[in-house]
Design a protein around this motif. Structure first.
Motif, PDB file in Angstrom:
ATOM      1  N   VAL A  18       0.845  -1.187   0.000  1.00 32.97           N
ATOM      2  CA  VAL A  18       0.000   0.000   0.000  1.00 32.97           C
ATOM      3  C   VAL A  18       0.881   1.239   0.000  1.00 32.97           C
ATOM      4  CG1 VAL A  18      -1.995  -1.092   1.060  1.00 32.97           C
ATOM      5  CG2 VAL A  18      -0.260  -0.072   2.518  1.00 32.97           C
ATOM      6  N   SER A  19       0.367   2.319  -0.542  1.00 32.22           N
ATOM      7  CA  SER A  19       1.127   3.554  -0.685  1.00 32.22           C
ATOM      8  C   SER A  19       0.260   4.737  -0.271  1.00 32.22           C
ATOM      9  CB  SER A  19       1.596   3.694  -2.138  1.00 32.22           C
ATOM     10  OG  SER A  19       0.483   3.678  -3.008  1.00 32.22           O
ATOM     11  N   PRO A  20       0.851   5.942  -0.193  1.00 29.98           N
ATOM     12  CA  PRO A  20       0.073   7.116   0.196  1.00 29.98           C
ATOM     13  C   PRO A  20      -1.174   7.270  -0.679  1.00 29.98           C
ATOM     14  CG  PRO A  20       2.380   7.660   0.219  1.00 29.98           C
ATOM     15  CD  PRO A  20       2.271   6.282  -0.388  1.00 29.98           C
ATOM     16  N   GLY A  21      -2.245   7.694  -0.020  1.00 30.73           N
ATOM     17  CA  GLY A  21      -3.519   7.831  -0.700  1.00 30.73           C
ATOM     18  C   GLY A  21      -4.420   6.623  -0.517  1.00 30.73           C
ATOM     19  N   THR A  22      -3.892   5.584   0.154  1.00 29.97           N
ATOM     20  CA  THR A  22      -4.656   4.361   0.387  1.00 29.97           C
ATOM     21  C   THR A  22      -5.374   4.440   1.727  1.00 29.97           C
ATOM     22  OG1 THR A  22      -3.031   3.045  -0.833  1.00 29.97           O
ATOM     23  CG2 THR A  22      -4.487   1.847   0.646  1.00 29.97           C
ATOM     24  N   THR A  23      -6.642   4.041   1.740  1.00 33.71           N
ATOM     25  CA  THR A  23      -7.395   3.875   2.973  1.00 33.71           C
ATOM     26  C   THR A  23      -7.964   2.466   2.977  1.00 33.71           C
ATOM     27  OG1 THR A  23      -7.973   6.218   3.078  1.00 33.71           O
ATOM     28  CG2 THR A  23      -9.320   4.703   4.382  1.00 33.71           C
ATOM     29  N   LEU A  24      -7.659   1.716   4.029  1.00 32.75           N
ATOM     30  CA  LEU A  24      -8.157   0.354   4.184  1.00 32.75           C
ATOM     31  C   LEU A  24      -9.231   0.352   5.262  1.00 32.75           C
ATOM     32  CD1 LEU A  24      -4.689  -1.446   4.311  1.00 32.75           C
ATOM     33  CD2 LEU A  24      -6.222  -1.324   2.340  1.00 32.75           C
ATOM     34  N   THR A  25     -10.322  -0.353   5.027  1.00 33.01           N
ATOM     35  CA  THR A  25     -11.384  -0.467   6.015  1.00 33.01           C
ATOM     36  C   THR A  25     -11.600  -1.932   6.354  1.00 33.01           C
ATOM     37  OG1 THR A  25     -13.078  -0.490   4.282  1.00 33.01           O
ATOM     38  CG2 THR A  25     -12.540   1.651   5.259  1.00 33.01           C
ATOM     39  N   ASN A  26     -12.273  -2.183   7.452  1.00 29.45           N
ATOM     40  CA  ASN A  26     -12.558  -3.549   7.914  1.00 29.45           C
ATOM     41  C   ASN A  26     -11.288  -4.367   8.153  1.00 29.45           C
ATOM     42  OD1 ASN A  26     -15.379  -3.137   7.767  1.00 29.45           O
ATOM     43  ND2 ASN A  26     -15.323  -3.554   5.577  1.00 29.45           N
ATOM     44  N   VAL A  27     -10.247  -3.711   8.679  1.00 32.12           N
ATOM     45  CA  VAL A  27      -8.997  -4.399   8.989  1.00 32.12           C
ATOM     46  C   VAL A  27      -9.207  -5.196  10.279  1.00 32.12           C
ATOM     47  CG1 VAL A  27      -6.545  -4.130   9.503  1.00 32.12           C
ATOM     48  CG2 VAL A  27      -7.648  -2.609   7.848  1.00 32.12           C
ATOM     49  N   GLU A  28      -9.176  -6.528  10.159  1.00 29.90           N
ATOM     50  CA  GLU A  28      -9.434  -7.404  11.305  1.00 29.90           C
ATOM     51  C   GLU A  28      -8.255  -7.512  12.251  1.00 29.90           C
ATOM     52  OE1 GLU A  28     -12.707 -10.625   9.995  1.00 29.90           O
ATOM     53  OE2 GLU A  28     -10.660 -11.089   9.391  1.00 29.90           O
ATOM     54  N   ARG A  29      -7.051  -7.429  11.701  1.00 33.28           N
ATOM     55  CA  ARG A  29      -5.861  -7.470  12.546  1.00 33.28           C
ATOM     56  C   ARG A  29      -4.698  -6.889  11.786  1.00 33.28           C
ATOM     57  NH1 ARG A  29      -3.882 -13.638  13.231  1.00 33.28           N
ATOM     58  NH2 ARG A  29      -3.349 -14.004  11.068  1.00 33.28           N
ATOM     59  N   ILE A  30      -3.724  -6.408  12.555  1.00 36.51           N
ATOM     60  CA  ILE A  30      -2.518  -5.822  11.994  1.00 36.51           C
ATOM     61  C   ILE A  30      -1.328  -6.573  12.550  1.00 36.51           C
ATOM     62  CG2 ILE A  30      -1.104  -3.749  11.811  1.00 36.51           C
ATOM     63  CD1 ILE A  30      -3.715  -2.145  12.340  1.00 36.51           C
ATOM     64  N   LEU A  31      -0.494  -7.101  11.670  1.00 37.99           N
ATOM     65  CA  LEU A  31       0.744  -7.742  12.086  1.00 37.99           C
ATOM     66  C   LEU A  31       1.851  -6.711  11.961  1.00 37.99           C
ATOM     67  CD1 LEU A  31      -1.102 -10.129  10.920  1.00 37.99           C
ATOM     68  CD2 LEU A  31       1.026 -11.405  10.876  1.00 37.99           C
ATOM     69  N   GLY A  32       2.577  -6.485  13.037  1.00 38.83           N
ATOM     70  CA  GLY A  32       3.655  -5.519  13.035  1.00 38.83           C
ATOM     71  C   GLY A  32       4.986  -6.184  13.308  1.00 38.83           C
ATOM     72  N   SER A  33       6.059  -5.482  12.971  1.00 36.67           N
ATOM     73  CA  SER A  33       7.396  -6.010  13.243  1.00 36.67           C
ATOM     74  C   SER A  33       8.278  -4.899  13.789  1.00 36.67           C
ATOM     75  CB  SER A  33       8.024  -6.592  11.978  1.00 36.67           C
ATOM     76  OG  SER A  33       8.436  -5.562  11.118  1.00 36.67           O
ATOM     77  N   ASP A  34       9.392  -5.288  14.392  1.00 38.67           N
ATOM     78  CA  ASP A  34      10.310  -4.294  14.944  1.00 38.67           C
ATOM     79  C   ASP A  34      11.049  -3.528  13.851  1.00 38.67           C
ATOM     80  OD1 ASP A  34      12.015  -6.275  14.087  1.00 38.67           O
ATOM     81  OD2 ASP A  34      12.985  -6.574  16.015  1.00 38.67           O
ATOM     82  N   SER A  35      10.906  -3.945  12.595  1.00 38.45           N
ATOM     83  CA  SER A  35      11.545  -3.225  11.491  1.00 38.45           C
ATOM     84  C   SER A  35      10.616  -2.173  10.881  1.00 38.45           C
ATOM     85  CB  SER A  35      11.996  -4.208  10.409  1.00 38.45           C
ATOM     86  OG  SER A  35      10.882  -4.872   9.855  1.00 38.45           O
ATOM     87  N   GLY A  36       9.398  -1.993  11.456  1.00 37.38           N
ATOM     88  CA  GLY A  36       8.491  -0.962  10.980  1.00 37.38           C
ATOM     89  C   GLY A  36       7.533  -1.404   9.899  1.00 37.38           C
ATOM     90  N   VAL A  37       7.457  -2.684   9.608  1.00 37.36           N
ATOM     91  CA  VAL A  37       6.546  -3.194   8.585  1.00 37.36           C
ATOM     92  C   VAL A  37       5.204  -3.540   9.235  1.00 37.36           C
ATOM     93  CG1 VAL A  37       6.132  -5.060   6.932  1.00 37.36           C
ATOM     94  CG2 VAL A  37       8.424  -4.110   7.178  1.00 37.36           C
ATOM     95  N   LEU A  38       4.118  -3.149   8.582  1.00 32.97           N
ATOM     96  CA  LEU A  38       2.779  -3.502   9.026  1.00 32.97           C
ATOM     97  C   LEU A  38       2.079  -4.291   7.922  1.00 32.97           C
ATOM     98  CD1 LEU A  38       1.536  -0.102  10.529  1.00 32.97           C
ATOM     99  CD2 LEU A  38       2.552  -2.029  11.757  1.00 32.97           C
ATOM    100  N   ASP A  39       1.468  -5.402   8.292  1.00 39.22           N
ATOM    101  CA  ASP A  39       0.656  -6.208   7.376  1.00 39.22           C
ATOM    102  C   ASP A  39      -0.789  -6.088   7.841  1.00 39.22           C
ATOM    103  OD1 ASP A  39       3.013  -7.093   6.200  1.00 39.22           O
ATOM    104  OD2 ASP A  39       3.038  -8.966   7.301  1.00 39.22           O
ATOM    105  N   PHE A  40      -1.681  -5.803   6.910  1.00 40.55           N
ATOM    106  CA  PHE A  40      -3.092  -5.598   7.222  1.00 40.55           C
ATOM    107  C   PHE A  40      -3.910  -6.767   6.698  1.00 40.55           C
ATOM    108  CE2 PHE A  40      -1.051  -1.501   6.422  1.00 40.55           C
ATOM    109  CZ  PHE A  40      -1.257  -0.861   7.627  1.00 40.55           C
TER     110      PHE A  40
END
Length: 91
Positions: free
Chosen positions: A4-26
């Motif tokens: 995803v890039s700027p200008g993106t809006t995601l809705t109905n995100v059930e969970r977010i996976l994060g990492s210590d390197s700053g990556v987020l998976d939706f």
């Protein structure tokens, strides 16, 4: 996985996976695609997630955030310094 890039809006995100390197998976409800935000590949990536019900460990350097409500809304835009940022909250 779809980046995803700027200008993106995601809705109905059930969970977010994060990492210590700053990556987020939706993970989106009723969607088999994972959406990935890498924070301009910076360890000090600019992201905020509000309205978190709980956080669970996933693997050694990964964690999962669950929403207080039915799902997060996540907006990807650019901060005042010109870097991408991710902001997530529950409606």
């Amino acid at each position: 996985m779809e980046r995803v890039s700027p200008g993106t809006t995601l809705t109905n995100v059930e969970r977010i996976l994060g990492s210590d390197s700053g990556v987020l998976d939706f993970e989106i409800a009723d969607d088999d695609t994972y959406y990935v935000w890498d924070g301009d590949d910076r360890e000090d990536a600019d992201w905020t997630v509000e309205d978190v019900d709980r956080v669970e460990n996933h693997t050694e350097d990964r964690f999962i955030m669950f929403p207080e409500g039915d799902g997060f809304t996540c907006k990807i835009d650019v901060n005042d310094d010109g870097w991408e940022r991710a902001r997530c909250w529950c409606e």
